[in-house]
Write an enzyme that holds these catalytic residues in place. Structure first.
Site, PDB file in Angstrom:
ATOM      1  N   LYS A 119      83.475  25.959  59.764  1.00 26.35           N
ATOM      2  CA  LYS A 119      83.082  26.252  61.154  1.00 26.35           C
ATOM      3  C   LYS A 119      82.937  24.993  62.007  1.00 26.35           C
ATOM      4  CE  LYS A 119      83.211  30.183  59.382  1.00 26.35           C
ATOM      5  NZ  LYS A 119      84.425  30.986  59.493  1.00 26.35           N
ATOM      6  N   GLY A 167      79.707  35.363  59.520  1.00 29.13           N
ATOM      7  CA  GLY A 167      79.104  36.669  59.316  1.00 29.13           C
ATOM      8  C   GLY A 167      77.591  36.635  59.211  1.00 29.13           C
ATOM      9  N   ARG A 295      92.484  37.047  59.302  1.00 28.21           N
ATOM     10  CA  ARG A 295      92.902  38.231  58.540  1.00 28.21           C
ATOM     11  C   ARG A 295      93.048  39.436  59.475  1.00 28.21           C
ATOM     12  NH1 ARG A 295      87.199  37.744  58.249  1.00 28.21           N
ATOM     13  NH2 ARG A 295      86.304  39.492  59.399  1.00 28.21           N
TER      14      ARG A 295
END
Ligand code: MV4
Length: 463
Positions: A119, A167, A295
């Site tokens: 990140k 997440g 994805r």
């Protein structure tokens, strides 16, 4: 045209494995399912042209077992592997192994997956591409002192995040100077345990943002378009409960600015395949890069409904080396789509509710799509994610889509296990939801207003 891919292995299970098989069938591509011992009776096994058992129920020994997955691919002699979401979908290492075995990984290049998985690196790449990021650390934090200096510069509250996270894991909100040290410690320990990487960084914290994400498609020759946004603000503990497209708050101008930022970043990082840019949208209309997902996502159907694109088909075409073949001007967004994720969970406690489905009826009729691998008699195994179906509706307006979702959920019968359906039906009647007035705090506020305890509890489960 003769297809480059004759046979694809789907390295996943459940509804997404079925979803990928559906498109492969339409494209005339043969499919190979892999399955764990717990998934012998799964629909993806039945729908695929071939199926190979790759190990015992725990995913570490089956769906995450790279040698087992690659062996299956070699035995079946496939041209490509579609990883779906979760499991190996964002493993740069797995993508490299596929490449080394001369099997096309359906997704972006391994190094791009790796960069977006970090990140801190992703933030740097976005800044260089001119995508707005929140003020924060340019590198992983080395000392508490450094963190404090930076936090004072940014101004409180700040948020500590794990570089390897995503997440919501390994995150801490810090409101005062005193909280910073312990938060760094906790976030780093948590991240080291969860991701084997204790690196953390800080950012300015936005109190009541919305989660808006932009879907992109990019080919291997630098062509890239966006397919508009998904509104994913309604979540509980970082699990999305429902998503919609378009967002009730985006203006065409803001959509264009966010889309343009995402497309520019794709070109800059050499992105190919489908991808998603997650943004935080502040109450003043500013947006900031949060994460990029490399994805296909669970909620991709709402984008498919309003754009008429088949995102899986495009992933496959792009991996075959085809050109994207359309430009941004070809994009049209028509109507409104909502998706509810139906989980095998208690609607009040959110604890898993695996077991046999004793009665099963799917909603149908105008504007209703259901992506699922469940059926009457199916036993939901306790080993994997609890999502068992996605109900997606499409209608001319948001108001009509909400009415349609209520009609669809009302017609859905799943007996033998508990599901989130009663909760989602209640959300459809919530005045704030109906008005499009919500932030990431919506579910907390909704659940306390609707009383997780007390008399309202029964209203929540009543159908
Ligand atoms: C934030 C934030 C506010 N400010 N970052 C949650 C998951 C992970 N992707 C990052 N998350 C957040 N990052 C800053 N600088 C608020 C959240 C957040 C959130 C984001 C999207 C959807 C739901 C959320 C729930 C709580 C916190």
């Amino acid at each position: 045209m003769s297809r480059k891919f004759k046979k694809i292995l789907i390295a996943n299970r459940g509804e997404i494995a079925c979803r990928i098989i559906w498109t492969c069938k339409e494209m005339g591509i043969k499919t190979v399912a892999i399955y764990s011992e717990a998934d012998r009776d799964s629909l993806h096994v039945r729908f695929a042209d071939e199926a190979i058992c790759i190990g015992p129920a725990p995913s570490a020994q089956s769906y995450l077992n790279i040698p087992a997955v690659i062996s299956a691919a070699e035995i079946a002699n496939v041209d490509a592997i579609h990883p779906g979401y979760g499991f190996l979908a964002e493993s740069a290492y797995f993508a490299e192994i596929c490449e080394a075995c001369n099997i096309k990984f359906i997704g972006p290049r391994p190094n791009v997956i790796r960069m977006m998985g970090d990140k801190v690196e992703a933030r740097r790449a976005m800044q260089e591409a001119g995508v707005p990021i929140l003020p924060g650390s340019p590198d992983p934090l080395e000392t508490e002192e450094e963190a404090l200096t930076l936090a004072r510069e940014i101004g409180f509250p700040v948020i500590v995040k794990a570089a390897a996270g995503g997440g919501g894991r390994g995150m801490r909100i810090v409101r005062t100077e005193e909280e910073l040290g312990p938060a760094l410690e906790m976030a780093s320990t948590e991240a080291a345990a969860a991701f084997k990487n204790g690196d953390v960084y800080i950012e300015r914290y936005i109190e009541r943002p919305r989660h808006i994400e932009i879907q992109v498609l990019a080919d291997e020759y630098g062509a890239c378009i966006h397919l508009g946004e998904r509104e994913c603000t309604i979540q509980r503990r970082h699990q999305k409960l429902l998503e919609e497209a378009p967002s009730p708050v985006l203006t065409p101008e803001l959509r264009e600015r966010m889309g343009e930022a995402a497309v520019n970043a794709c070109k800059r990082i050499g992105y190919s395949s489908a991808g998603t840019f997650e943004f935080l949208l502040d109450e003043d209309g500013s947006f900031y890069f949060m994460e990029m997902n490399t994805r296909i996502q669970v909620e991709h159907p709402v984008t498919e409904m309003v754009t008429l694109a088949d995102i899986v088909r495009n992933q496959i075409r792009i991996a075959e080396g085809e050109e994207l073949g359309y430009t941004q001007d070809d994009l049209l967004i028509v109507g409104h789509s909502i998706e509810c994720r139906i989980n095998a969970e208690h609607p009040e406690t959110f604890t898993p509710s695996p077991g046999q489905i004793t009665a099963f009826n799917l909603p149908c009729g105008p504007g209703v799509r259901v992506d699922t691998a469940a059926y009457a008699g199916y036993v939901v195994p306790p080993f994997y994610d609890s999502m068992i179906a996605k109900v997606i509706v499409h209608a001319r307006t948001r108001e009509l889509a909400i009415a349609r979702m209520k009609r669809a959920l009302g017609a859905m019968v799943i007996e033998g296990i508990k599901t989130t359906i009663p909760l989602q039906l209640k959300i459809m009647d919530d005045p704030n939801f109906r008005a499009g007035r919500f932030s990431t705090k919506f579910m907390e506020e909704f659940l306390s207003a609707n009383g997780a305890k007390g008399p309202a509890k029964n209203a929540l489960t009543a159908r």
